[in-house]
Design an enzyme around this catalytic site. Structure first.
Site, PDB file in Angstrom:
ATOM      1  N   GLY A 247     -20.388 -42.763 -29.725  1.00 53.87           N
ATOM      2  CA  GLY A 247     -20.886 -42.119 -30.936  1.00 53.87           C
ATOM      3  C   GLY A 247     -21.470 -43.123 -31.924  1.00 53.87           C
ATOM      4  O   GLY A 247     -22.332 -42.764 -32.730  1.00 53.87           O
TER       5      GLY A 247
ATOM      6  N   GLU B 245     -24.906 -43.518 -30.822  1.00 55.87           N
ATOM      7  CA  GLU B 245     -25.620 -42.256 -31.107  1.00 55.87           C
ATOM      8  C   GLU B 245     -26.017 -42.187 -32.584  1.00 55.87           C
ATOM      9  O   GLU B 245     -27.086 -41.697 -32.928  1.00 55.87           O
ATOM     10  CB  GLU B 245     -24.745 -41.064 -30.716  1.00 55.87           C
ATOM     11  CG  GLU B 245     -24.548 -40.998 -29.200  1.00 55.87           C
ATOM     12  CD  GLU B 245     -23.616 -39.880 -28.794  1.00 55.87           C
ATOM     13  OE1 GLU B 245     -22.400 -40.017 -29.004  1.00 55.87           O
ATOM     14  OE2 GLU B 245     -24.093 -38.862 -28.275  1.00 55.87           O
TER      15      GLU B 245
HETATM   16  C1  3H9 Z   1     -17.529 -40.798 -27.985  1.00 55.61           C
HETATM   17  O1  3H9 Z   1     -18.009 -41.590 -28.748  1.00 55.61           O
HETATM   18  C2  3H9 Z   1     -17.961 -39.360 -27.889  1.00 55.61           C
HETATM   19  C3  3H9 Z   1     -19.272 -39.053 -28.533  1.00 55.61           C
HETATM   20  O2  3H9 Z   1     -20.320 -39.241 -27.622  1.00 55.61           O
HETATM   21  C4  3H9 Z   1     -19.396 -37.605 -28.901  1.00 55.61           C
HETATM   22  C5  3H9 Z   1     -18.495 -37.084 -29.949  1.00 55.61           C
HETATM   23  C6  3H9 Z   1     -18.787 -35.638 -30.306  1.00 55.61           C
HETATM   24  N1  3H9 Z   1     -11.100 -44.260 -30.215  1.00 55.61           N
HETATM   25  O3  3H9 Z   1      -9.661 -52.085 -26.502  1.00 55.61           O
HETATM   26  P1  3H9 Z   1      -8.935 -52.752 -27.591  1.00 55.61           P
HETATM   27  C7  3H9 Z   1      -8.372 -48.596 -30.200  1.00 55.61           C
HETATM   28  S1  3H9 Z   1     -16.221 -41.225 -26.973  1.00 55.61           S
HETATM   29  C8  3H9 Z   1      -9.835 -44.479 -30.595  1.00 55.61           C
HETATM   30  O4  3H9 Z   1      -7.542 -53.223 -27.355  1.00 55.61           O
HETATM   31  P2  3H9 Z   1     -10.890 -54.861 -27.564  1.00 55.61           P
HETATM   32  C9  3H9 Z   1      -7.542 -48.993 -28.991  1.00 55.61           C
HETATM   33  O5  3H9 Z   1      -6.790 -47.908 -28.516  1.00 55.61           O
HETATM   34  C10 3H9 Z   1     -15.877 -42.915 -27.356  1.00 55.61           C
HETATM   35  N2  3H9 Z   1      -9.233 -45.681 -30.504  1.00 55.61           N
HETATM   36  O6  3H9 Z   1      -9.803 -53.951 -28.254  1.00 55.61           O
HETATM   37  C11 3H9 Z   1      -6.689 -50.085 -29.591  1.00 55.61           C
HETATM   38  O7  3H9 Z   1      -5.655 -49.460 -30.328  1.00 55.61           O
HETATM   39  P3  3H9 Z   1      -4.189 -50.132 -30.422  1.00 55.61           P
HETATM   40  C12 3H9 Z   1     -16.799 -43.813 -26.665  1.00 55.61           C
HETATM   41  C13 3H9 Z   1      -9.966 -46.679 -30.022  1.00 55.61           C
HETATM   42  O8  3H9 Z   1     -11.345 -55.763 -28.646  1.00 55.61           O
HETATM   43  C14 3H9 Z   1      -7.627 -50.759 -30.581  1.00 55.61           C
HETATM   44  O9  3H9 Z   1      -8.637 -49.802 -30.874  1.00 55.61           O
HETATM   45  N3  3H9 Z   1     -16.401 -45.175 -26.909  1.00 55.61           N
HETATM   46  C15 3H9 Z   1     -11.277 -46.515 -29.598  1.00 55.61           C
HETATM   47  O10 3H9 Z   1     -10.380 -55.413 -26.303  1.00 55.61           O
HETATM   48  C16 3H9 Z   1      -8.273 -52.022 -30.045  1.00 55.61           C
HETATM   49  O11 3H9 Z   1      -8.917 -51.715 -28.809  1.00 55.61           O
HETATM   50  C17 3H9 Z   1     -15.654 -45.890 -26.031  1.00 55.61           C
HETATM   51  O12 3H9 Z   1     -15.320 -45.424 -24.977  1.00 55.61           O
HETATM   52  C18 3H9 Z   1     -11.864 -45.236 -29.724  1.00 55.61           C
HETATM   53  N4  3H9 Z   1     -13.128 -44.991 -29.383  1.00 55.61           N
HETATM   54  O13 3H9 Z   1     -12.083 -53.853 -27.179  1.00 55.61           O
HETATM   55  C19 3H9 Z   1     -15.294 -47.285 -26.463  1.00 55.61           C
HETATM   56  N5  3H9 Z   1     -11.745 -47.701 -29.136  1.00 55.61           N
HETATM   57  O14 3H9 Z   1      -4.400 -51.404 -31.171  1.00 55.61           O
HETATM   58  C20 3H9 Z   1     -13.841 -47.541 -26.222  1.00 55.61           C
HETATM   59  C21 3H9 Z   1     -10.738 -48.581 -29.288  1.00 55.61           C
HETATM   60  O15 3H9 Z   1      -3.409 -49.099 -31.162  1.00 55.61           O
HETATM   61  N6  3H9 Z   1     -13.370 -48.797 -26.728  1.00 55.61           N
HETATM   62  N7  3H9 Z   1      -9.655 -47.973 -29.822  1.00 55.61           N
HETATM   63  O16 3H9 Z   1      -3.746 -50.319 -29.010  1.00 55.61           O
HETATM   64  C22 3H9 Z   1     -13.609 -49.976 -26.114  1.00 55.61           C
HETATM   65  O17 3H9 Z   1     -14.332 -50.065 -25.165  1.00 55.61           O
HETATM   66  C23 3H9 Z   1     -12.898 -51.178 -26.642  1.00 55.61           C
HETATM   67  O18 3H9 Z   1     -11.794 -50.748 -27.389  1.00 55.61           O
HETATM   68  C24 3H9 Z   1     -13.746 -52.123 -27.525  1.00 55.61           C
HETATM   69  C25 3H9 Z   1     -12.819 -53.208 -28.173  1.00 55.61           C
HETATM   70  C26 3H9 Z   1     -14.800 -52.797 -26.666  1.00 55.61           C
HETATM   71  C27 3H9 Z   1     -14.409 -51.356 -28.658  1.00 55.61           C
END
Ligand code: 3H9
Length: 714
Positions: free
Chosen positions: A103, A106
């Site tokens: 998002g 987006e």
């Molecule tokens: C979307 O966007 C849908 C839309 O198209 C449409 C909507 C209508 N949400 O990975 P880390 C938390 S779907 C909630 O350890 P890094 C994670 O749980 C989304 N929480 O750090 C962790 O929490 P905690 C599409 C999230 O530096 C903390 O942040 N996006 C989210 O190794 C640190 O994360 C993705 O799929 C999230 N979206 O990596 C991206 N992202 O500390 C998913 C992270 O409590 N995220 N958290 O354990 C990633 O790929 C990696 O987290 C990122 C950072 C690369 C950002």
């Protein structure tokens, strides 16, 4: 604390997303953001808006936690934020520095201009969560870069560098300096001299959807049908992929508004789908892994140099893994032949990465040079962590640990790569048991993403912290396991293969058993997997355990006696032919089926009619039952840890979430009832774990169970 930072620079308002840790666009945060956008909209002095992010990134996208809650009419989502930008008369610029995902991208795609720093990474990873970009991403990207490139980008789901994003046309420029200041300057320039610039308002939604450069619109049906053919079937993990392709088709065939509505409907369908729930479970389970309840906080020790003992397949794979992470490594082995082979494997691996365009020639050379080979143990003296990867025999490993203790510097971590042996026994060979740990890599170590960190009785918190930090640096999914035979993964796989062999003894052809498991979604069945890891290895483990792990007959023993050791000898449970699938394609062998029949007759096992459901249930429920025992005994911390082990180490289909999630999916009480039946029919190896019985009785789920630690503290 989540906040929306706002500052003005002349007619330009800079709005900074600041919702730590990853600027997720949660429902509550989107409401805050809408207030900020509404305020900007109402101020005539604000003529352009630069959107950017704090905390070292733009945004990780929608908050994945929100997908489990039911939106109400008051709920505000990233779609509302995007609609507000879309309908605004003001100019919007995205200033991207760091991750810009889902998002978040987006949101950026809705802006009129996108700049990013070179270190930024951009992606639409929704497919990895069993979703599709649901805030206009599918519709805007097709308009921006064409259906073909958009499909490739979104179906892969991996992020790309800013440079690549600019090549693809996803962003307008890669900015060398301060991206926010440059975006502000650009906005001011456009406002002051509009005639010198492209039209001020250039919403992507107003562009015409295209298929690809130089491809006519008539090719659309072909591109779409090809894409459907290239992804796995809906049952085999391609559920979201097909919906994503449908959304792209809508972008090509419908108006923007209709396409957007179709995308939203498809997204809502996916959010509720079982595969997406399973993949979201894995996403959060992975992030739970390093959180060890009750472990005193400790700082990880620095790892500047590593050592590996043993230059075999495992040792060289581990050495390559260290080198890939930029950690120089010395490999000790006295066998010249093994060293030569390892040297070639290492060089070959880095050259392959050059061919694939992942490394430059210079980088590959530097990495290959960072792996050195020696027969002199003293060269391990300055290593911060040393992993032994010698023959799986306790006597051999004890000797290695005694020598390592003598040669390694104080404070160096000594790790064993054993897959079954007792870490405490090895720790007892040293004067530093608190620095001893298991680091169980999987073959091939440089490819397989899983690492089991085995905690010895005396492993210190600092040693564990170092192991987890190292796991992250090596880009592994590091899972903590207690010190017990086979740890988590192998302990479970023994039960799984036990059932496969038992079924073959009851007259089911190995090829059929493998086919059923492949239909479920495994990349290979249990017999092909046994052939790949080597029947001699299985036989060695079976003998050292002193019990018939693989079946009630002498089939395994006789195959090994006959030098049928698996894929490496082109014969095991299956035959292999170098001219068929490069010698990796299992070919059913009537001789082996006859051997099962003969041995079963002698052991008094009568052939039975078995249906596919029984084959699947016996193999999968053997995993679930063993997993429940591991939780009960505190060997595994959480059901999610087990799921990660099985998905990333053994090919369990991610869209079923791992064995424990799968049990929840179909109902633990149902699984338990079936296990009780199996116990009555087949014997005590099926005795259900008491944790399983307890959950079944309460009609509960593994996801709802307290962790071992919580049980202890309760
Ligand atoms: C979307 O966007 C849908 C839309 O198209 C449409 C909507 C209508 N949400 O990975 P880390 C938390 S779907 C909630 O350890 P890094 C994670 O749980 C989304 N929480 O750090 C962790 O929490 P905690 C599409 C999230 O530096 C903390 O942040 N996006 C989210 O190794 C640190 O994360 C993705 O799929 C999230 N979206 O990596 C991206 N992202 O500390 C998913 C992270 O409590 N995220 N958290 O354990 C990633 O790929 C990696 O987290 C990122 C950072 C690369 C950002």
């Amino acid at each position: 604390m989540a906040q929306v930072q706002v500052r003005d620079d002349g007619p330009v308002r800079v709005i900074t997303l600041d919702n730590p840790p990853v600027n997720a666009l949660s429902f509550t945060y989107c409401a805050q953001l809408l207030d900020a956008l509404g305020a900007a909209e109402g101020e005539a002095s604000v003529e352009a808006i630069v959107l950017t992010g704090a905390n070292g990134l733009f945004s990780a996208g929608a908050d994945v936690n929100d997908f489990n809650s039911e939106p109400t009419p008051e709920t505000r989502t990233v779609r509302d934020v995007i609609a507000a930008i879309e309908h605004s008369e003001k100019a919007f610029l995205a200033a991207i520095d760091g991750n810009c995902l889902g998002g978040g991208l987006e949101l950026a795609l809705t802006c009129d201009y996108r700049s990013a720093t070179a270190r930024s990474k951009l992606g639409l990873p929704e497919i990895r969560l069993g979703l599709l970009p649901g805030a206009g991403g599918t519709q805007r990207l097709v308009r921006l870069i064409g259906a073909q490139a958009a499909l490739e980008f979104m179906l892969k789901g991996s992020s790309v560098s800013a440079e690549r994003a600019a090549q693809l046309g996803i962003i307008d420029e890669v900015t060398p300096g301060d991206v926010v200041e440059q975006s502000v300057a650009l906005a001011k320039g456009v406002l002051e001299h509009p005639s010198e610039h492209a039209p001020r308002k250039r919403r992507v939604s107003e562009l015409k959807a295209i298929i690809g450069k130089g491809i006519t619109a008539q090719a659309a049906p072909f591109v779409v049908s090809q894409a459907h053919k290239m992804v796995p079937s809906e049952e085999q993990g391609g559920f979201a992929a097909h919906k994503l392709i449908d959304a792209v088709q809508a972008a090509v065939e419908m108006s923007f508004a209709f396409g957007l509505a179709r995308e939203a409907r498809l997204f809502e369908e996916l959010v509720r789908s079982q595969p997406s729930l399973a993949l979201r479970h894995l996403f959060f389970a992975e992030r739970e892994l390093p959180k060890i309840p009750g472990l005193p906080a400790a700082e990880a020790l620095p790892v500047a140099k590593a050592g590996v003992v043993g230059a075999g397949t495992m040792g060289s794979g581990i050495a390559i893994t260290f080198a890939q992470a930029g950690i120089p490594v010395v490999v000790v082995d006295t066998n010249d032949e093994a060293v030569e082979k390892a040297r070639q494997t290492t060089m070959g691996m880095f050259m392959y990465q050059v061919q694939k365009g992942r490394l430059t020639q210079e980088e590959a050379w530097a990495r290959a040079q960072s792996v050195t080979f020696t027969d002199d143990w003293n060269e391990l003296a300055d290593a911060d962590v040393i992993v032994e990867a010698v023959f799986e025999e306790i006597g051999v490993k004890r000797e290695v640990f005694r020598r390592l203790d003598a040669v390694a510097k104080p404070g160096a971590i000594l790790a064993t790569n054993t897959s079954t042996l007792d870490v405490d026994d090895l720790a007892a060979q040293t004067q530093r048991p608190e620095f001893v740990i298991g680091l169980h890599f999987f073959v091939p170590a440089n490819i397989m993403p899983l690492l089991e960190i085995v905690r010895g009785a005396r492993s210190s918190p600092q040693t564990l912290a170092t192991a987890f930090a190292l796991g992250k640096r090596l880009r592994k999914k590091a899972v903590l396991s207690g010190n017990a035979f086979g740890f988590i993964g192998n302990r479970m796989v023994f039960d799984y293969v036990r059932e496969a062999v038992a079924l073959a003894e009851e007259g089911v052809a190995p090829a059929r058993i493998d086919r059923v498991m492949k239909d479920f979604g495994f990349p290979m069945g249990p017999f092909a997997m046994s052939d790949l890891s080597g029947l001699d290895v299985a036989w060695h483990i079976q003998k050292s355990r002193g019990e018939a792990a693989q079946g009630r007959t002498r089939v395994l023993e006789r195959l090994v006696e006959g030098k049928r050791l698996g894929q490496k000898t082109l014969a095991g449970y299956f035959k292999y032919d170098k001219s068929v699938g490069k010698g990796r394609e299992p070919i059913p062998d009537p001789e082996v089926e006859a051997l099962f029949a003969e041995e079963a007759r002698q052991a008094g096992i009568a052939p039975r009619e078995v249906d596919d459901d029984e084959i699947r249930d016996r193999l999968l429920f053997a995993l679930v039952n063993r997993g429940a025992y591991l939780l009960e005994e505190g060997i595994a911390l959480r059901p999610g840890d087990i799921d990660i082990v099985y998905v990333y180490g053994y090919g369990f289909p991610p869209h079923h979430g791992g064995p424990m999630w799968y049990a929840d999916e179909i109902g633990v009480d149902r699984v338990y009832a079936r296990i009780v039946e199996f116990a009555e029919q087949f014997g005590p190896q099926w005795t259900p774990s008491s944790l399983l019985a307890e959950i079944a009785e309460k009609h509960g789920s593994f996801a709802g169970t307290p962790t071992a630690e919580e049980l202890v503290n309760a």
